[in-house]
Scaffold this active site. Structure first.
Site, PDB file in Angstrom:
ATOM      1  N   HIS A   8       0.836  -1.212   0.000  1.00 51.91           N
ATOM      2  CA  HIS A   8       0.000   0.000   0.000  1.00 51.91           C
ATOM      3  C   HIS A   8       0.867   1.257   0.000  1.00 51.91           C
ATOM      4  CE1 HIS A   8      -2.752   3.099   1.294  1.00 51.91           C
ATOM      5  NE2 HIS A   8      -2.003   3.297   2.375  1.00 51.91           N
TER       6      HIS A   8
ATOM      7  N   HIS B  63       3.906   1.595  -0.783  1.00 50.95           N
ATOM      8  CA  HIS B  63       4.760   1.752  -1.964  1.00 50.95           C
ATOM      9  C   HIS B  63       3.955   2.296  -3.152  1.00 50.95           C
ATOM     10  CE1 HIS B  63       7.927  -0.260   0.282  1.00 50.95           C
ATOM     11  NE2 HIS B  63       8.753   0.240  -0.618  1.00 50.95           N
TER      12      HIS B  63
END
Lengths: 41, 550
Positions: free
Chosen positions: B371, B373
């Site tokens: 998430h 990233h």
């Protein structure tokens, strides 16, 4: 000012409306997808 | 709209922040590559380097150092451009830079010597070397100095322009810095008053839950501190790049005010599985978290509307014809645009993480890593890159040549491919129960574990592609800073339409908005904090051995 208002009212934002709706649907699909997984476990 | 030209002295200050940013990108990115390779199970670190040392380096250098330096440098430039900066303020800008840099070097020294493998959240009762905490405190103090300079810049401008509304970008910077100061007070208290004396041995125990809660009181607004500069570009810079105007000054200001109010009293959504916090207060903070959806969707609306209005003014008539007018071959647009697209699954994932029950499915799994990233490492960072393509040459008196623009487009594509592979496999592995943060392990060969490994290999593939992207980005940065042809690169700031509606004065009533922000924080935190302090179990002694300190 009156003519300015006219321009604003004439602004065509149909594409924006559809895009924002699509965005909302994507969020709901993601959320309910994971919620379904939560219920199934 | 009055825009100020940068003096050489000014440019040098802003560039200094950029040098640290791109050195951090290379160092932190290399650590990320190593992590994904280790977790593939096919590679072991040389020279007895500990996995958690590189994990901590990756998190601290990219999550705290790169972001803070880029944001403060970029925001200084926004303030300098829109409200101006005095010599004295430049001097204080340098003080903030050096205090932050000394802090960074101290913290990095401790991490790299294995004295602070406590990850970027530095949860107690793991104890790092005291110098690590001193370094972190200095980074925060340095950033406060920058905040005070920014506040002063706006104040001086307002005094000279009585009755005028402040420039939108200066307003946005001020909102971000107010949020940062209010939020970082919590972590500063935790580091200086609770953790540092304990790490020095002056006090025997520490209240673990209190330090974690104070971290997340800071940790969630930290996310918005990263995101708001990207929003600044989306609202007020991208319209200029695509040849349009600001869609709505009032909407942009209102959205930033809402983000200020709802970014802070929400830290419990990172602690939903934490024992010791009353579920009612967790629920209240979850509700407050969902309020952030409003300014986020306002932003999405505003962006689409900017694209559509600009396209229609250029004569594109069909329902989605306006999409075609967008400057797809201009990396200053393309990189932030892909960042915006990544924010659709990123934001949807965020809503899932913050949902009280559904969080149980993903908590502490590598889904969460996938998430953020998408959000920080794609949405935010690609927007920062998009900014760098014009900001760096503007500061160094050079030009973004067609060749460098093309390289930038290739870089953006590489990043998109690498991150799609890495982040998607992280999300899926997380749903299969794969933990985040942990070193490679087969966990004694469980069946469920066997399903994870192929995803970890995918992450190594994605991580490798991303590292190629990082090397290319650093190359472009060096070109723009030192070797690109001399010339002038525009600093794009969007203007308002001539017939724009007047911005209501109330949107600049700082007492009101900061007052509501503080009231919401007091509402969301006072009772649970009293609870945490009054009813906590005995504090914990420090633990050194789990992180390899003797």
């Amino acid at each position: 000012m009156a003519s300015a208002k006219q321009t604003k009212e004439d602004a065509n934002l149909k594409g924006t409306l559809i895009m924002v709706m699509i965005l909302g649907v994507i969020i709901l699909v993601f959320w309910f997808g994971i919620y379904g997984l939560f219920l199934s476990r | 709209m009055e825009l100020f030209n940068f003096s050489k002295k000014e440019s040098r200050l802003y560039m200094s922040f950029m040098y640290v940013t791109f050195v951090s990108l290379l160092v932190g990115g290399l650590m990320g590559l190593l992590q994904t390779l280790v977790r593939s199970g096919k590679y072991t670190l040389p020279f007895n380097i500990d996995y958690y040392t590189i994990l901590t380096t990756h998190g601290v250098v990219l999550g705290l150092v790169l972001t803070t330096f880029f944001i403060i440098g970029f925001q200084f430039s926004l303030m300098g451009k829109t409200v101006g900066i005095s010599d004295k303020q430049i001097m204080w800008g340098w003080v903030s830079f050096w205090v932050m840099l000394v802090g960074t070097v101290l913290a990095a020294w401790m991490i790299l010597t294995g004295e602070a493998s406590v990850l970027y959240t530095f949860y107690t009762p793991l104890r790092a070397h005291p110098i690590f905490y001193i370094g972190l405190a200095l980074v925060i103090i340095g950033s406060w100095i920058a905040a005070i300079v920014n506040f002063r810049q706006l104040y001086v401008w307002k005094k000279a322009h009585k009755g005028e509304k402040s420039p939108l970008l200066a307003f946005m910077v001020t909102i971000n810095m107010v949020m940062w100061v209010v939020a970082s007070l919590g972590v500063a208290y935790s580091v200086v008053v609770l953790i540092l004396p304990w790490s020095l041995g002056y006090v025997a125990t520490v209240n673990v839950l209190l330090t974690r809660t104070l971290f997340w009181y800071f940790g969630h607004p930290l996310v918005y501190f990263w995101l708001l500069p990207a929003y600044m570009a989306w609202y007020a810079i991208i319209p200029k790049i695509i040849g349009g105007k600001l869609f709505s000054d009032s909407l942009a200001r209102l959205s930033f005010i809402l983000l200020l109010m709802f970014s802070i009293p929400v830290g419990f959504h990172h602690q939903l599985t934490e024992p010791g916090i009353d579920p009612t207060w967790k629920f209240i903070q979850v509700v407050l978290t969902f309020m952030v959806v409003i300014p986020t969707l306002m932003t999405a609306f505003s962006i689409f509307a900017t694209f559509e209005t600009t396209g229609r003014n250029k004569g594109y008539k069909s329902l989605f014809g306006w999409f075609r007018h967008l400057p797809w071959k201009d990396v200053r647009f393309l990189a932030p645009f892909i960042g915006m697209v990544a924010f659709i699954p990123g934001g949807a994932g965020g809503i899932i993480n913050a949902s009280h029950q559904v969080n149980a499915l993903v908590h502490n799994t590598i889904w969460v890593t996938g998430h953020f990233h998408l959000t920080i490492a794609t949405t935010v960072i690609l927007t920062y890159f998009g900014i760098a393509y014009w900001l760096i040459p503007h500061l160094t008196g050079r030009r973004l040549t067609p060749k460098l623009n093309k390289l930038g487009i290739i870089q953006t594509i590489i990043w998109t491919v690498g991150m799609t592979i890495m982040s998607t496999s992280m999300h899926i592995q997380g749903l299969l129960g794969g933990p985040r943060r942990s070193n490679f392990s087969e966990y004694a060969g469980g069946d469920q574990v066997a399903t994870w490994i192929s995803y970890q290999i995918s992450q190594a593939v994605g991580g490798t592609i991303l590292f190629v992207g990082i090397v290319l980005m650093v190359y472009i940065f060096i070109q723009l800073a030192f070797f690109a042809p001399r010339g002038y690169e525009e600093y794009p700031v969007a203007e308002e339409d001539m017939d724009a509606e007047k911005t209501p004065k109330i949107l600049e009533n700082w007492y009101l908005w900061i007052g509501i922000t503080i009231a919401l924080i007091l509402f969301a935190y006072t009772i649970p904090m009293i609870d945490i302090i009054k009813h906590s179990p005995p504090g914990s002694i420090p633990f050194d051995w789990p992180i390899g300190r003797s």
